[in-house]
Design a protein around this motif. Structure first.
Motif, PDB file in Angstrom:
ATOM      1  N   LEU A 117       4.429  19.185   2.512  1.00 19.02           N
ATOM      2  CA  LEU A 117       5.409  18.179   2.094  1.00 19.02           C
ATOM      3  C   LEU A 117       5.115  17.720   0.675  1.00 19.02           C
ATOM      4  O   LEU A 117       3.972  17.797   0.218  1.00 19.02           O
ATOM      5  N   PRO A 118       6.121  17.217  -0.045  1.00 19.89           N
ATOM      6  CA  PRO A 118       5.860  16.641  -1.370  1.00 19.89           C
ATOM      7  C   PRO A 118       4.896  15.462  -1.260  1.00 19.89           C
ATOM      8  O   PRO A 118       4.843  14.771  -0.234  1.00 19.89           O
ATOM      9  N   GLN A 119       4.148  15.223  -2.310  1.00 17.76           N
ATOM     10  CA  GLN A 119       3.213  14.095  -2.303  1.00 17.76           C
ATOM     11  C   GLN A 119       3.936  12.763  -2.106  1.00 17.76           C
ATOM     12  O   GLN A 119       3.373  11.830  -1.522  1.00 17.76           O
ATOM     13  N   LEU A 120       5.175  12.672  -2.587  1.00 16.34           N
ATOM     14  CA  LEU A 120       5.947  11.439  -2.408  1.00 16.34           C
ATOM     15  C   LEU A 120       6.181  11.126  -0.928  1.00 16.34           C
ATOM     16  O   LEU A 120       6.413   9.977  -0.563  1.00 16.34           O
ATOM     17  N   VAL A 121       6.121  12.141  -0.098  1.00 16.34           N
ATOM     18  CA  VAL A 121       6.265  11.949   1.347  1.00 16.34           C
ATOM     19  C   VAL A 121       4.903  11.909   2.028  1.00 16.34           C
ATOM     20  O   VAL A 121       4.629  11.065   2.878  1.00 16.34           O
ATOM     21  N   GLY A 122       4.020  12.815   1.627  1.00 15.39           N
ATOM     22  CA  GLY A 122       2.729  12.947   2.289  1.00 15.39           C
ATOM     23  C   GLY A 122       1.823  11.756   2.099  1.00 15.39           C
ATOM     24  O   GLY A 122       1.162  11.301   3.051  1.00 15.39           O
ATOM     25  N   LEU A 177       0.824  -1.206   0.000  1.00 17.37           N
ATOM     26  CA  LEU A 177       0.000   0.000   0.000  1.00 17.37           C
ATOM     27  C   LEU A 177       0.861   1.260   0.000  1.00 17.37           C
ATOM     28  O   LEU A 177       0.520   2.256  -0.654  1.00 17.37           O
ATOM     29  N   ILE A 178       1.969   1.227   0.730  1.00 11.92           N
ATOM     30  CA  ILE A 178       2.872   2.379   0.727  1.00 11.92           C
ATOM     31  C   ILE A 178       3.438   2.600  -0.665  1.00 11.92           C
ATOM     32  O   ILE A 178       3.469   3.738  -1.177  1.00 11.92           O
ATOM     33  N   LEU A 179       3.880   1.529  -1.306  1.00  9.66           N
ATOM     34  CA  LEU A 179       4.418   1.649  -2.661  1.00  9.66           C
ATOM     35  C   LEU A 179       3.338   2.100  -3.638  1.00  9.66           C
ATOM     36  O   LEU A 179       3.598   2.925  -4.531  1.00  9.66           O
ATOM     37  N   ALA A 180       2.111   1.583  -3.465  1.00 12.03           N
ATOM     38  CA  ALA A 180       1.015   1.975  -4.349  1.00 12.03           C
ATOM     39  C   ALA A 180       0.682   3.450  -4.192  1.00 12.03           C
ATOM     40  O   ALA A 180       0.302   4.121  -5.166  1.00 12.03           O
ATOM     41  N   SER A 181       0.848   3.984  -2.975  1.00 13.55           N
ATOM     42  CA  SER A 181       0.552   5.404  -2.758  1.00 13.55           C
ATOM     43  C   SER A 181       1.539   6.310  -3.484  1.00 13.55           C
ATOM     44  O   SER A 181       1.248   7.493  -3.711  1.00 13.55           O
ATOM     45  N   LEU A 182       2.703   5.773  -3.815  1.00 13.01           N
ATOM     46  CA  LEU A 182       3.691   6.575  -4.540  1.00 13.01           C
ATOM     47  C   LEU A 182       3.335   6.739  -6.012  1.00 13.01           C
ATOM     48  O   LEU A 182       3.794   7.689  -6.656  1.00 13.01           O
ATOM     49  N   TRP A 183       2.543   5.829  -6.536  1.00 17.35           N
ATOM     50  CA  TRP A 183       2.220   5.852  -7.967  1.00 17.35           C
ATOM     51  C   TRP A 183       1.548   7.158  -8.394  1.00 17.35           C
ATOM     52  O   TRP A 183       2.015   7.826  -9.331  1.00 17.35           O
ATOM     53  N   PRO A 184       0.450   7.574  -7.744  1.00 21.45           N
ATOM     54  CA  PRO A 184      -0.150   8.849  -8.176  1.00 21.45           C
ATOM     55  C   PRO A 184       0.748  10.050  -7.909  1.00 21.45           C
ATOM     56  O   PRO A 184       0.676  11.054  -8.632  1.00 21.45           O
ATOM     57  N   LEU A 186      -6.351  10.221  -1.671  1.00 23.52           N
ATOM     58  CA  LEU A 186      -5.100  10.649  -1.059  1.00 23.52           C
ATOM     59  C   LEU A 186      -4.906  12.156  -1.183  1.00 23.52           C
ATOM     60  O   LEU A 186      -4.454  12.819  -0.245  1.00 23.52           O
ATOM     61  N   SER A 187      -5.268  12.714  -2.334  1.00 28.14           N
ATOM     62  CA  SER A 187      -5.054  14.150  -2.543  1.00 28.14           C
ATOM     63  C   SER A 187      -5.967  14.973  -1.644  1.00 28.14           C
ATOM     64  O   SER A 187      -5.560  16.023  -1.127  1.00 28.14           O
ATOM     65  N   VAL A 240      -1.023   6.624   4.491  1.00 30.46           N
ATOM     66  CA  VAL A 240      -1.182   5.169   4.581  1.00 30.46           C
ATOM     67  C   VAL A 240      -0.725   4.666   5.944  1.00 30.46           C
ATOM     68  O   VAL A 240      -1.403   3.847   6.589  1.00 30.46           O
ATOM     69  N   VAL A 241       0.413   5.151   6.406  1.00 26.28           N
ATOM     70  CA  VAL A 241       0.947   4.702   7.699  1.00 26.28           C
ATOM     71  C   VAL A 241       0.042   5.173   8.835  1.00 26.28           C
ATOM     72  O   VAL A 241      -0.152   4.457   9.827  1.00 26.28           O
ATOM     73  N   GLY A 242      -0.538   6.364   8.714  1.00 25.79           N
ATOM     74  CA  GLY A 242      -1.471   6.840   9.726  1.00 25.79           C
ATOM     75  C   GLY A 242      -2.684   5.936   9.842  1.00 25.79           C
ATOM     76  O   GLY A 242      -3.136   5.616  10.951  1.00 25.79           O
ATOM     77  N   LEU A 243      -3.213   5.494   8.705  1.00 24.06           N
ATOM     78  CA  LEU A 243      -4.330   4.543   8.719  1.00 24.06           C
ATOM     79  C   LEU A 243      -3.916   3.224   9.375  1.00 24.06           C
ATOM     80  O   LEU A 243      -4.666   2.641  10.173  1.00 24.06           O
ATOM     81  N   PHE A 244      -2.717   2.777   9.057  1.00 25.56           N
ATOM     82  CA  PHE A 244      -2.214   1.536   9.649  1.00 25.56           C
ATOM     83  C   PHE A 244      -2.098   1.668  11.164  1.00 25.56           C
ATOM     84  O   PHE A 244      -2.381   0.724  11.910  1.00 25.56           O
ATOM     85  N   GLY A 245      -1.705   2.843  11.634  1.00 24.17           N
ATOM     86  CA  GLY A 245      -1.593   3.070  13.071  1.00 24.17           C
ATOM     87  C   GLY A 245      -2.915   2.887  13.791  1.00 24.17           C
ATOM     88  O   GLY A 245      -2.967   2.328  14.896  1.00 24.17           O
TER      89      GLY A 245
END
Length: 362
Positions: free
Chosen positions: A280-285, A25-32, A268-269, A290-295
């Motif tokens: 922050l850049p979208q690549l970071v944000g 999911l983290i990697l998938a979030s980088l795609w857009p 995500l946007s 995703v990690v916040g949801l996982f938390g």
């Protein structure tokens, strides 16, 4: 003793699946972020900039004009229709006209006291969540961090011009309602939820989820109360529909379609733009979202499961409906998202222990 997460008893195989899915999911979030980067819509940043450019500023100018004319004694619906018509806003369907609640409040209180009320609401959210964390026996340092992240999510409240955005008020009220909720004392939570509904009809999914949780746990009186609130809401919507119909003209424009199916990138946007993460850049944000949801998944409590489902539900809605300039819908749930980051550590620790076979007995 370390805090146990929801994964305290997971098997090694299950832990591998969870970690694999999280990484995917983290990697998938980088795609857009890489292939469809967007420029953040113009959100209100200061009184000097507000109203000069961007969709959000145009909306703020509209709402301010309506409140100003109401303070001069004019009727809300007549003023709202006239202002939207003059500024090229659609008046069909009726939901393009906001409920009158916030305009009535601000017209009565004035700008200064309206802003004070908004700040007081934000402080109330922080207080009730701190008390909730104490009751949940969350360790002190994590409580402080949790409240800090909640304050960051609520930070748009500090922008005076944002006082006119219905979603910011409704989002704070939703967070307050969840913080107030106790199975044996649910009435304060219900009353606050009613306020959120009165300000913005998009708070309805939150109330539906509250009713569903009460029904699933067979709390019949509470279920009846939430159901009554939903019925009362639809009665209010009907009255709003009638009031709008009286001021709409046959040649007034219709709104563009909202079912644009923007997918995960849109979800995500919306969240990215409604949070301080927009700096922050979208690549970071996007991965942080995703990690916040996982938390929230990691924290072993009923409240965390509710918040996780609420966030996922709204993000699913953002993926299906809404135009890019509707990013401010994200304010409805954005105050809650980053708090989940504080519970990622215990979750990862328990997953690692399960894979390594080093889990200690608790």
């Amino acid at each position: 003793m370390p805090e146990a997460s929801r994964f305290a008893t997971i098997s090694a195989k299950g832990a591998k699946w969870v970690l694999g899915l999280l990484l995917a999911l983290i990697l998938a979030s980088l795609w857009p972020a890489v292939h469809s980067p967007i420029q953040p819509a113009s959100a209100p940043k200061s009184e000097q900039k507000a109203g000069k450019s961007g969709e959000a500023e145009a909306d703020l100018a509209l709402y301010k004009a309506i409140v100003g004319r109401m303070q001069a004694g004019e009727n809300y619906y007549a003023v709202a229709a006239d202002e939207q018509r003059k500024r090229g806003y659609p008046l069909k369907p009726f939901v393009t006209v906001r409920p009158p609640t916030l305009a009535l409040i601000l017209a009565s209180l004035g700008k200064t006291w309206g802003f004070v009320l908004e700040l007081a609401l934000g402080l109330a959210v922080l207080y009730v969540w701190y008390r909730k964390l104490v009751e949940q026996k969350v360790v002190a340092w994590r409580r402080v961090g949790f409240i800090g992240l909640l304050a960051a999510g609520l930070s748009p409240i500090l922008i005076r011009e944002a006082m006119y955005l219905h979603e910011i008020w409704a989002g704070a009220l939703i967070a307050l309602s969840i913080g107030l909720y106790r199975p044996n004392n649910w009435l304060p939570s219900l009353l606050v939820a009613a306020c959120a509904l009165a300000l913005r009809e998009l708070a309805l999914p939150f109330v539906l989820l509250m009713a569903a949780f009460a029904l699933f746990q067979r709390r019949w009186v509470e279920t009846a109360a939430w159901s009554a609130l939903i019925l009362l809401f639809f009665a209010g919507v009907y009255l709003h529909f009638q009031a709008v119909a009286e001021v709409v003209l046959p040649n007034d424009p219709k709104s563009q379609a909202w079912l644009l199916m923007g997918g995960p990138a849109a979800a995500l946007s919306f969240m990215w733009q409604a949070l301080p993460l927009v700096e922050l850049p979208q690549l970071v944000g996007y991965p942080i979202i995703v990690v916040g949801l996982f938390g929230w998944l990691c924290w072993r409590s009923e409240a965390s499961l509710f918040v996780l489902l609420l966030l996922l539900g709204y993000m699913l809605a953002f993926a299906i409906t809404g135009r890019p300039n509707n990013f401010y819908w994200g304010y409805l749930v954005s105050p809650l998202l980053m708090m989940g980051l504080l519970f990622v550590g215990p979750g990862l620790r328990d997953l690692q222990a399960a894979i390594k076979g080093t889990r200690s007995s608790r």
